[in-house]
Design a protein around this motif. Structure first.
Motif, PDB file in Angstrom:
ATOM      1  N   GLU A  53       0.847  -1.184   0.000  1.00  0.00           N
ATOM      2  CA  GLU A  53       0.000   0.000   0.000  1.00  0.00           C
ATOM      3  C   GLU A  53       0.889   1.243   0.000  1.00  0.00           C
ATOM      4  O   GLU A  53       1.854   1.328   0.761  1.00  0.00           O
ATOM      5  N   GLY A  54       0.599   2.190  -0.905  1.00  0.00           N
ATOM      6  CA  GLY A  54       1.418   3.392  -1.052  1.00  0.00           C
ATOM      7  C   GLY A  54       2.662   3.165  -1.891  1.00  0.00           C
ATOM      8  O   GLY A  54       3.426   4.082  -2.140  1.00  0.00           O
ATOM      9  N   GLY A  55       2.863   1.932  -2.335  1.00  0.00           N
ATOM     10  CA  GLY A  55       4.032   1.587  -3.136  1.00  0.00           C
ATOM     11  C   GLY A  55       3.630   0.851  -4.393  1.00  0.00           C
ATOM     12  O   GLY A  55       2.520   1.004  -4.891  1.00  0.00           O
ATOM     13  N   ASP A  84       5.626   5.781  -0.869  1.00  0.00           N
ATOM     14  CA  ASP A  84       4.899   6.970  -0.411  1.00  0.00           C
ATOM     15  C   ASP A  84       4.094   7.620  -1.527  1.00  0.00           C
ATOM     16  O   ASP A  84       4.038   8.842  -1.625  1.00  0.00           O
ATOM     17  N   GLY A  85       3.493   6.788  -2.389  1.00  0.00           N
ATOM     18  CA  GLY A  85       2.636   7.302  -3.448  1.00  0.00           C
ATOM     19  C   GLY A  85       3.371   7.907  -4.629  1.00  0.00           C
ATOM     20  O   GLY A  85       2.761   8.587  -5.456  1.00  0.00           O
ATOM     21  N   VAL A  86       4.682   7.668  -4.733  1.00  0.00           N
ATOM     22  CA  VAL A  86       5.478   8.257  -5.801  1.00  0.00           C
ATOM     23  C   VAL A  86       6.261   7.179  -6.541  1.00  0.00           C
ATOM     24  O   VAL A  86       6.883   6.323  -5.926  1.00  0.00           O
ATOM     25  N   PHE A  89       6.500  10.469 -10.534  1.00  0.00           N
ATOM     26  CA  PHE A  89       5.131  10.336 -11.030  1.00  0.00           C
ATOM     27  C   PHE A  89       4.204   9.934  -9.894  1.00  0.00           C
ATOM     28  O   PHE A  89       4.601   9.190  -8.991  1.00  0.00           O
ATOM     29  N   ASP A  90       2.963  10.383  -9.949  1.00  0.00           N
ATOM     30  CA  ASP A  90       1.953  10.026  -8.957  1.00  0.00           C
ATOM     31  C   ASP A  90       1.561   8.562  -9.134  1.00  0.00           C
ATOM     32  O   ASP A  90       1.199   8.154 -10.241  1.00  0.00           O
ATOM     33  N   ALA A  91       1.618   7.778  -8.070  1.00  0.00           N
ATOM     34  CA  ALA A  91       1.334   6.348  -8.139  1.00  0.00           C
ATOM     35  C   ALA A  91      -0.149   6.051  -8.368  1.00  0.00           C
ATOM     36  O   ALA A  91      -0.499   4.942  -8.764  1.00  0.00           O
ATOM     37  N   ALA A  92      -1.021   7.029  -8.154  1.00  0.00           N
ATOM     38  CA  ALA A  92      -2.455   6.825  -8.364  1.00  0.00           C
ATOM     39  C   ALA A  92      -2.897   7.198  -9.772  1.00  0.00           C
ATOM     40  O   ALA A  92      -3.841   6.616 -10.306  1.00  0.00           O
ATOM     41  N   THR A  93      -2.209   8.166 -10.400  1.00  0.00           N
ATOM     42  CA  THR A  93      -2.658   8.678 -11.693  1.00  0.00           C
ATOM     43  C   THR A  93      -1.605   8.569 -12.801  1.00  0.00           C
ATOM     44  O   THR A  93      -1.941   8.705 -13.968  1.00  0.00           O
TER      45      THR A  93
END
Length: 151
Positions: free
Chosen positions: A68-70, A108-110, A120-124
């Motif tokens: 999660e977050g990775g 951390d979402g990156v 880059f954003d890990a969600a988008t």
């Protein structure tokens, strides 16, 4: 010095210059190829189960394998799978849009590119730090039960 001796000397110099140039080119290509980055255990993993012959339908990973977050980079398939929030899985091309280096070190979402520092954003997949100016292209995946496959 005779003409034939002079040719041998020139040939020797050319050989040395060519060899030095080849070594330099190899060093540059190796550096751009994405050398090992010890950014954590979530950077590069081999493909999971499945025949993988065509990439589609082969199990890339279990959902528990994606932090999660990775995320995890699947170099052979050219894809990075992330889990921005618990139970939400995204996939993007693992090729940085700046100069094509393989991304690594998702935390951390990156998503990070080790070659020139793009993030880059890990969600988008959107660029959060340059020099890249284009987002990572999204890839289609399917999550069925605890398996993640390419769609």
């Amino acid at each position: 010095m005779s003409a034939s001796q002079e040719r041998q000397v020139r040939f020797g110099r050319r050989t040395v210059v060519t060899a030095v140039g080849a070594v330099g080119a190899a060093a540059v290509l190796t550096a751009c190829g994405g050398a090992s980055d010890s950014g954590g255990s979530d950077t590069v993993q081999p493909a999971g189960e499945g025949d993988g012959a065509d990439g589609g339908g082969a199990v890339l990973a279990r959902t528990a394998d994606i932090p999660e977050g990775g995320g995890v980079v699947f170099a052979d398939q050219g894809v990075v799978v992330t889990q921005p929030k618990a139970g939400e899985f995204k996939a993007f091309s693992s090729k940085c849009t700046h100069q094509g280096c393989a991304v690594k070190g998702i935390a951390d979402g990156v998503i990070n590119c080790p070659c020139h520092g793009s993030t880059f954003d890990a969600a988008t997949g959107a660029v959060t730090g340059g020099p890249a100016t284009q987002p990572l292209p999204e890839k289609a995946i399917q999550v069925q039960g605890d398996s993640i496959t390419l769609a």
